[in-house]
Design a protein around this motif. Structure first.
Motif, PDB file in Angstrom:
ATOM      1  N   LEU A  96       1.281  -6.739  -5.937  1.00  0.00           N
ATOM      2  CA  LEU A  96       0.364  -5.671  -6.347  1.00  0.00           C
ATOM      3  C   LEU A  96       0.680  -4.438  -5.499  1.00  0.00           C
ATOM      4  CD1 LEU A  96      -2.237  -4.561  -7.782  1.00  0.00           C
ATOM      5  CD2 LEU A  96      -3.537  -5.486  -5.842  1.00  0.00           C
ATOM      6  N   VAL A  97       0.851  -3.302  -6.179  1.00  0.00           N
ATOM      7  CA  VAL A  97       1.051  -2.039  -5.457  1.00  0.00           C
ATOM      8  C   VAL A  97      -0.187  -1.171  -5.676  1.00  0.00           C
ATOM      9  CG1 VAL A  97       2.529  -0.010  -5.162  1.00  0.00           C
ATOM     10  CG2 VAL A  97       3.541  -2.173  -5.938  1.00  0.00           C
ATOM     11  N   LEU A  98      -0.760  -0.684  -4.573  1.00  0.00           N
ATOM     12  CA  LEU A  98      -1.963   0.157  -4.656  1.00  0.00           C
ATOM     13  C   LEU A  98      -1.668   1.552  -4.114  1.00  0.00           C
ATOM     14  CD1 LEU A  98      -4.635  -2.316  -3.200  1.00  0.00           C
ATOM     15  CD2 LEU A  98      -4.202  -1.800  -5.625  1.00  0.00           C
ATOM     16  N   ASP A  99      -2.254   2.558  -4.756  1.00  0.00           N
ATOM     17  CA  ASP A  99      -2.076   3.932  -4.263  1.00  0.00           C
ATOM     18  C   ASP A  99      -3.330   4.727  -4.604  1.00  0.00           C
ATOM     19  OD1 ASP A  99       0.831   5.715  -3.689  1.00  0.00           O
ATOM     20  OD2 ASP A  99      -1.072   6.785  -3.989  1.00  0.00           O
ATOM     21  N   HIS A 100      -3.691   5.642  -3.737  1.00  0.00           N
ATOM     22  CA  HIS A 100      -4.888   6.447  -4.010  1.00  0.00           C
ATOM     23  C   HIS A 100      -4.617   7.611  -4.952  1.00  0.00           C
ATOM     24  CE1 HIS A 100      -4.298   9.332  -0.311  1.00  0.00           C
ATOM     25  NE2 HIS A 100      -3.218   9.196  -1.033  1.00  0.00           N
ATOM     26  N   ALA A 101      -3.362   7.898  -5.179  1.00  0.00           N
ATOM     27  CA  ALA A 101      -3.023   9.058  -6.022  1.00  0.00           C
ATOM     28  C   ALA A 101      -3.173   8.733  -7.512  1.00  0.00           C
ATOM     29  CB  ALA A 101      -1.591   9.494  -5.730  1.00  0.00           C
TER      30      ALA A 101
ATOM     31  N   GLY B  31      -3.802 -15.009   5.516  1.00  0.00           N
ATOM     32  CA  GLY B  31      -3.126 -13.752   5.209  1.00  0.00           C
ATOM     33  C   GLY B  31      -3.989 -12.560   5.557  1.00  0.00           C
ATOM     34  N   PHE B  32      -4.237 -11.712   4.559  1.00  0.00           N
ATOM     35  CA  PHE B  32      -4.960 -10.462   4.798  1.00  0.00           C
ATOM     36  C   PHE B  32      -6.003 -10.224   3.711  1.00  0.00           C
ATOM     37  CE2 PHE B  32      -0.933 -10.171   6.867  1.00  0.00           C
ATOM     38  CZ  PHE B  32      -1.189  -9.495   8.051  1.00  0.00           C
ATOM     39  N   ARG B  33      -7.033  -9.476   4.105  1.00  0.00           N
ATOM     40  CA  ARG B  33      -8.056  -9.064   3.146  1.00  0.00           C
ATOM     41  C   ARG B  33      -8.035  -7.538   3.120  1.00  0.00           C
ATOM     42  NH1 ARG B  33     -12.103 -12.505   4.835  1.00  0.00           N
ATOM     43  NH2 ARG B  33     -12.393 -11.044   6.523  1.00  0.00           N
ATOM     44  N   ILE B  34      -7.932  -6.993   1.908  1.00  0.00           N
ATOM     45  CA  ILE B  34      -7.859  -5.535   1.773  1.00  0.00           C
ATOM     46  C   ILE B  34      -9.085  -5.075   0.996  1.00  0.00           C
ATOM     47  CG2 ILE B  34      -6.445  -3.619   0.870  1.00  0.00           C
ATOM     48  CD1 ILE B  34      -4.395  -6.387   0.955  1.00  0.00           C
ATOM     49  N   THR B  35      -9.842  -4.170   1.622  1.00  0.00           N
ATOM     50  CA  THR B  35     -11.031  -3.648   0.948  1.00  0.00           C
ATOM     51  C   THR B  35     -10.653  -2.358   0.238  1.00  0.00           C
ATOM     52  OG1 THR B  35     -12.268  -4.514   2.829  1.00  0.00           O
ATOM     53  CG2 THR B  35     -13.470  -3.114   1.291  1.00  0.00           C
ATOM     54  N   THR B  36     -10.872  -2.329  -1.077  1.00  0.00           N
ATOM     55  CA  THR B  36     -10.486  -1.152  -1.848  1.00  0.00           C
ATOM     56  C   THR B  36     -11.659  -0.677  -2.696  1.00  0.00           C
ATOM     57  OG1 THR B  36      -9.809  -2.089  -3.982  1.00  0.00           O
ATOM     58  CG2 THR B  36      -8.263  -2.358  -2.170  1.00  0.00           C
ATOM     59  N   SER B  37     -11.478   0.525  -3.255  1.00  0.00           N
ATOM     60  CA  SER B  37     -12.540   1.074  -4.110  1.00  0.00           C
ATOM     61  C   SER B  37     -12.687   0.269  -5.399  1.00  0.00           C
ATOM     62  CB  SER B  37     -12.240   2.539  -4.435  1.00  0.00           C
ATOM     63  OG  SER B  37     -10.934   2.643  -4.956  1.00  0.00           O
ATOM     64  N   SER B  38     -11.705  -0.587  -5.699  1.00  0.00           N
ATOM     65  CA  SER B  38     -11.860  -1.422  -6.900  1.00  0.00           C
ATOM     66  C   SER B  38     -12.038  -2.896  -6.527  1.00  0.00           C
ATOM     67  CB  SER B  38     -10.677  -1.213  -7.852  1.00  0.00           C
ATOM     68  OG  SER B  38      -9.477  -1.403  -7.167  1.00  0.00           O
ATOM     69  N   GLY B  39     -12.541  -3.111  -5.342  1.00  0.00           N
ATOM     70  CA  GLY B  39     -12.877  -4.485  -4.950  1.00  0.00           C
ATOM     71  C   GLY B  39     -11.971  -5.041  -3.867  1.00  0.00           C
ATOM     72  N   MET B  40     -12.272  -6.281  -3.515  1.00  0.00           N
ATOM     73  CA  MET B  40     -11.527  -6.942  -2.432  1.00  0.00           C
ATOM     74  C   MET B  40     -10.263  -7.593  -3.003  1.00  0.00           C
ATOM     75  SD  MET B  40     -12.328  -7.456   0.761  1.00  0.00           S
ATOM     76  CE  MET B  40     -13.989  -7.951   1.189  1.00  0.00           C
TER      77      MET B  40
ATOM     78  N   LEU C  89       0.858  -1.183   0.000  1.00  0.00           N
ATOM     79  CA  LEU C  89       0.000   0.000   0.000  1.00  0.00           C
ATOM     80  C   LEU C  89       0.896   1.234   0.000  1.00  0.00           C
ATOM     81  CD1 LEU C  89      -2.679  -1.204   2.592  1.00  0.00           C
ATOM     82  CD2 LEU C  89      -2.584  -1.554   0.105  1.00  0.00           C
ATOM     83  N   GLY C  90       0.843   2.004  -1.082  1.00  0.00           N
ATOM     84  CA  GLY C  90       1.688   3.190  -1.230  1.00  0.00           C
ATOM     85  C   GLY C  90       2.730   2.985  -2.313  1.00  0.00           C
TER      86      GLY C  90
ATOM     87  N   ILE D  58       2.841  -1.810   4.444  1.00  0.00           N
ATOM     88  CA  ILE D  58       2.316  -0.443   4.543  1.00  0.00           C
ATOM     89  C   ILE D  58       3.467   0.515   4.219  1.00  0.00           C
ATOM     90  CG2 ILE D  58       1.079   1.236   5.983  1.00  0.00           C
ATOM     91  CD1 ILE D  58      -0.475  -1.411   5.672  1.00  0.00           C
ATOM     92  N   ALA D  59       3.296   1.233   3.116  1.00  0.00           N
ATOM     93  CA  ALA D  59       4.348   2.155   2.634  1.00  0.00           C
ATOM     94  C   ALA D  59       3.708   3.478   2.262  1.00  0.00           C
ATOM     95  CB  ALA D  59       5.052   1.538   1.434  1.00  0.00           C
TER      96      ALA D  59
END
Ligand code: FDA
Length: 393
Positions: free
Chosen positions: A31-36, A141-150, A10-11, A158-159
Motif C-alpha cells: 500500500l502506498v499512501l500520500d497526502h497529495a 510490525g507497525f501501526r499507521i494512523t491515517t485520516s482514512s483509518g488505521m 509513505l510517499g 518512509i519515502a
C-alpha cells in the motif's frame, strides 16, 4: 478493524513508487499512501516538464553525503541503464540533452504513467489525499494512523522526500519519524538553489539581470562549468545551482566567465588591431554587451584602447575571470530543488535501506543524507534506493 499489508510505503514520489514496484514484483502486498492529490508531483514539474530522469554518468562521486560510500551499493545495483530499459520497455521517447542528462522527448507525465502502470501490474495499491498522523511499533510490525483509518504493516518505508518546495506538499515528515524512532538526522539545508546577494551588490549588478554566460564557478576545491545567470534576486543558472549545494553562509565563490577565452590577450590584440576603439567595444565582442559595459564602467575605463596599459586591461579581464562574490544567502526551500542532509546514513543499512536499530523501518530517496548534483542524479538516487529497499522487503 485495521487493514493489513506486508508493506506500507509513505510517499508516492519517485522513490516510493519504484519501491512499490520492486516489492510488488517480489510478491508483497503493498500500500502506498500520500497526502497529495496526485502522485509524483515533483516528477511532473521536473526538468521543465520533461523530467531529467537519470544521468548516464551517475556514480557515487556525484553525490553529497556525510558518508560518500553509503550510496555505492544501491547505485551499483540499479543503474541508469536499468532505468532506461524500463523507459524503453514503455516506448517513451527520450534524448540526451547535455552532460549525460536524459530527458523525455514529450512529457514528464510519461514517466509517472510508466511507474503507475508498473505498480498496477504488480497489484500495489495507491491511496492519495491521506494524512498520516502516527507511525508506531506494534507487536507484529507497525501501526499507521491515517485520516482514512488505521493500517497495519509488517514493514514501513518512509519515502516522503525532503523539505524543498513546501507549496507542493513537501514536509519534514521523514525527519520527524526518524527522530521518534531514535534515529539521528543530520543538519538539513536547501541545495540546488539560486543564491542571493546583499542589497548593495544586488543594486550594483542590477543592469546584468537576465544575462547568461558560460562560467566556471568555484567553491574551495569544487568547481562546475555550466551556464551562470544574473537575476533580479542574485545569481542562478546550472553552475550556481550546482555550487550552492557546497556553499555555506559567509563563504565566497569564484566566478570565471568564458573560461576558454583569454580575455586579457584578446583585449591586447584588440588594442593592437585598432587603438581607437573603446575597451567596451572590444570586450563587447567577447561578452554580452551589457556585461561588457558594466565591467568597463566598473573599472572606470574611459577613452580609447590605445590609452589603456597592459595592467589596466589585465585588471579588466580579471574582473570577469577572477571574480570573487560572497553571496548573502540562498532563496531557501521555496525554490531549492533538493534538501541537503537528512537521515544520518550511519543509522541505515546501505544494502537494504533498513534502519539498523528498528527492524522493518526503511528510509529511501531524498529524505536520506544523500544528495545528487543537478542533472538527473537525484532521480537516479530515488530509483536506486527505492529499488534496493523493494528488493530487500
Ligand atoms: P518526492 O518529493 O518526489 O516525493 C515525496 C512524496 O511524499 C510526495 O508525493 C509528497 O506529497 C509525499 N509526502 C510528503 N510529506 C508527506 C506527509 N507528511 N504525508 C504523506 N505524504 C507526504 N531531480 C532530477 O534528478 N532530475 C530533475 O529533472 C529534477 N528536477 C527537479 C525540479 C524541481 C522544481 C524540483 C523541486 C526538484 C527536481 N529534482 C530533479 C529533484 C527530485 O524531484 C527529487 O530529488 C526527487 O523527487 C526525490 O524523490 P523522493 O521520492 O525521495 O521524494
Amino acid at each position: 478493524m485495521a487493514r493489513r499489508f506486508d508493506v506500507v510505503i509513505l510517499g508516492a514520489g519517485a522513490a516510493g513508487l519504484m519501491c512499490a514496484i520492486r516489492a510488488g514484483q517480489g510478491g508483497k502486498r503493498v500500500l502506498v499512501l500520500d497526502h497529495a492529490k496526485n502522485p509524483a508531483e515533483k516528477i511532473r514539474i521536473s526538468g521543465g516538464g520533461r523530467c531529467n530522469f537519470t544521468n548516464i554518468h551517475a556514480g557515487p562521486k556525484n553525490y553529497l553525503s556525510a558518508n560518500p560510500h553509503f550510496a555505492k551499493s544501491a547505485l551499483a545495483r540499479y543503474t541508469p541503464r536499468d532505468f532506461l530499459d524500463l523507459v524503453e520497455k514503455h516506448r517513451i521517447a527520450w534524448h540526451e540533452k547535455t552532460l549525460g542528462q536524459l530527458f523525455c522527448d514529450d512529457s514528464a507525465k510519461d514517466i509517472i504513467h510508466m511507474l503507475l502502470d508498473e505498480m498496477r501490474a504488480v497489484g500495489a495499491t495507491l491511496e492519495l489525499k491521506t494524512e498520516i498522523s502516527a507511525v508506531e511499533k506494534a507487536p507484529d510490525g507497525f501501526r499507521i494512523t491515517t485520516s482514512s483509518g488505521m493500517v497495519e504493516a509488517g514493514s514501513v518505508v518512509i519515502a516522503t522526500g525532503g523539505k524543498s518546495i513546501p507549496k507542493m506538499g513537501a514536509t519534514g515528515f521523514a525527519y520527524r519519524i526518524a527522530a521518534e524512532f531514535g534515529l539521528k538526522v543530520t543538519d538539513t539545508r536547501p541545495g540546488l538553489v539560486p543564491l542571493t546577494l546583499d542589497p548593495t551588490l544586488l543594486e550594483k549588478l542590477s543592469p546584468l539581470s537576465g544575462i547568461a554566460v558560460d562560467a566556471e564557478v568555484k567553491h574551495g576545491k569544487t568547481s562546475f562549468r555550466e551556464a551562470l545567470l544574473f537575476t533580479h534576486r542574485g545569481i542562478s543558472g546550472p553552475a550556481i545551482l550546482q555550487i550552492s549545494s557546497y556553499w555555506r553562509e559567509g563563504d565566497a565563490i569564484k566566478l570565471q566567465i568564458e573560461p576558454d577565452i583569454d580575455i586579457a590577450a584578446r583585449l591586447k590584440d584588440g588594442r593592437k588591431a585598432n587603438g581607437k576603439q573603446a575597451a567596451q567595444t572590444v570586450l563587447g565582442e567577447i561578452l554580452p554587451k551589457r556585461l561588457a559595459q558594466f565591467l568597463t564602467e566598473n573599472a572606470g575605463m574611459t577613452g580609447q584602447m590605445a590609452d589603456q596599459g597592459d595592467r589596466k586591461l589585465e585588471a579588466l579581464a580579471a574582473s570577469a575571470q577572477d571574480w570573487t562574490i560572497v553571496p548573502a544567502g540562498s532563496e531557501g526551500y521555496r525554490t531549492a530543488e533538493v534538501t541537503i542532509g537528512g537521515i544520518d546514513t550511519s543509522e541505515i543499512d546501505s544494502k537494504t535501506m533498513q534502519a539498523k536499530n528498528v527492524p522493518g523501518l526503511y528510509f529511501i530517496g531524498e529524505c536520506v543524507d544523500v544528495t545528487g548534483w543537478l542533472g538527473g542524479y537525484n532521480f537516479q538516487w530515488a530509483w536506486a534506493s527505492g529499488h534496493a529497499c523493494g528488493e530487500a522487503l
